[in-house]
Scaffold this motif. Structure first.
Motif, PDB file in Angstrom:
ATOM      1  N   MET A   1       0.838  -1.183   0.000  1.00 14.01           N
ATOM      2  CA  MET A   1       0.000   0.000   0.000  1.00 14.01           C
ATOM      3  C   MET A   1       0.884   1.248   0.000  1.00 14.01           C
ATOM      4  N   ASN A   2       0.339   2.302  -0.531  1.00 13.25           N
ATOM      5  CA  ASN A   2       1.041   3.588  -0.546  1.00 13.25           C
ATOM      6  C   ASN A   2       1.030   4.233   0.827  1.00 13.25           C
ATOM      7  N   GLU A   3       1.804   5.286   0.963  1.00 11.16           N
ATOM      8  CA  GLU A   3       1.873   6.038   2.208  1.00 11.16           C
ATOM      9  C   GLU A   3       0.752   7.070   2.302  1.00 11.16           C
ATOM     10  N   ASN A   4       0.039   7.324   1.205  1.00  8.63           N
ATOM     11  CA  ASN A   4      -0.997   8.344   1.196  1.00  8.63           C
ATOM     12  C   ASN A   4      -2.250   7.829   1.914  1.00  8.63           C
ATOM     13  N   ILE A   5      -2.607   8.464   3.006  1.00  4.38           N
ATOM     14  CA  ILE A   5      -3.741   8.015   3.829  1.00  4.38           C
ATOM     15  C   ILE A   5      -5.048   8.063   3.058  1.00  4.38           C
ATOM     16  N   GLU A   7      -5.543   7.908  -0.182  1.00  6.08           N
ATOM     17  CA  GLU A   7      -5.536   6.853  -1.189  1.00  6.08           C
ATOM     18  C   GLU A   7      -5.821   5.494  -0.538  1.00  6.08           C
ATOM     19  N   ASN A   8      -5.214   5.230   0.606  1.00 10.34           N
ATOM     20  CA  ASN A   8      -5.433   3.965   1.312  1.00 10.34           C
ATOM     21  C   ASN A   8      -6.870   3.834   1.807  1.00 10.34           C
TER      22      ASN A   8
END
Length: 118
Positions: A1-5, A7-8
């Motif tokens: 998963m990405n670090e972007n909250i 987006e998650n």
């Protein structure tokens, strides 16, 4: 998963809706509202992902605005499914709370971006 909250959260929410959709369509006939729900809920994260890789600030703002519109539409479909008792109240309220959280985050970002236009 990405670090972007954001987006998650949007990805996890879309996954929850897809699981609900799969269950609903296995026990009920296909319903136009189910299709609208899956379309609008998955569009939230798709537009966020596009925004994060946007070509300009204007593009970024536009894609997040679309995400907000899709989140608002998703909220409507969830409210309708809860009221019509197609989904259980508790499950519906949990999904609705996640959707409202996405709406609040997106609204705040879009409002700030529009305020800071130069």
């Amino acid at each position: 998963m990405n670090e972007n909250i954001l987006e998650n959260k949007s990805f996890d929410f879309a996954l929850d809706i897809m699981k609900l959709y799969k269950r609903l369509t296995s026990t009920n006939n296909e319903n136009v509202i189910f299709k609208q729900l899956i379309r609008s809920s998955t569009s939230i994260g798709a537009n966020i992902k596009e925004a994060l890789r946007g070509e300009s600030r204007k593009d970024f703002t536009h894609k997040l605005s679309i995400s907000l519109k899709e989140a608002n539409e998703t909220e409507y479909w969830l409210e309708l499914l809860i009221a019509s008792e197609y989904i259980e109240y508790r499950e519906g309220k949990e999904l609705l709370a996640k959707c409202k959280e996405l709406c609040k985050i997106l609204y705040s970002i879009v409002r700030t971006l529009n305020k800071n236009k130069s």
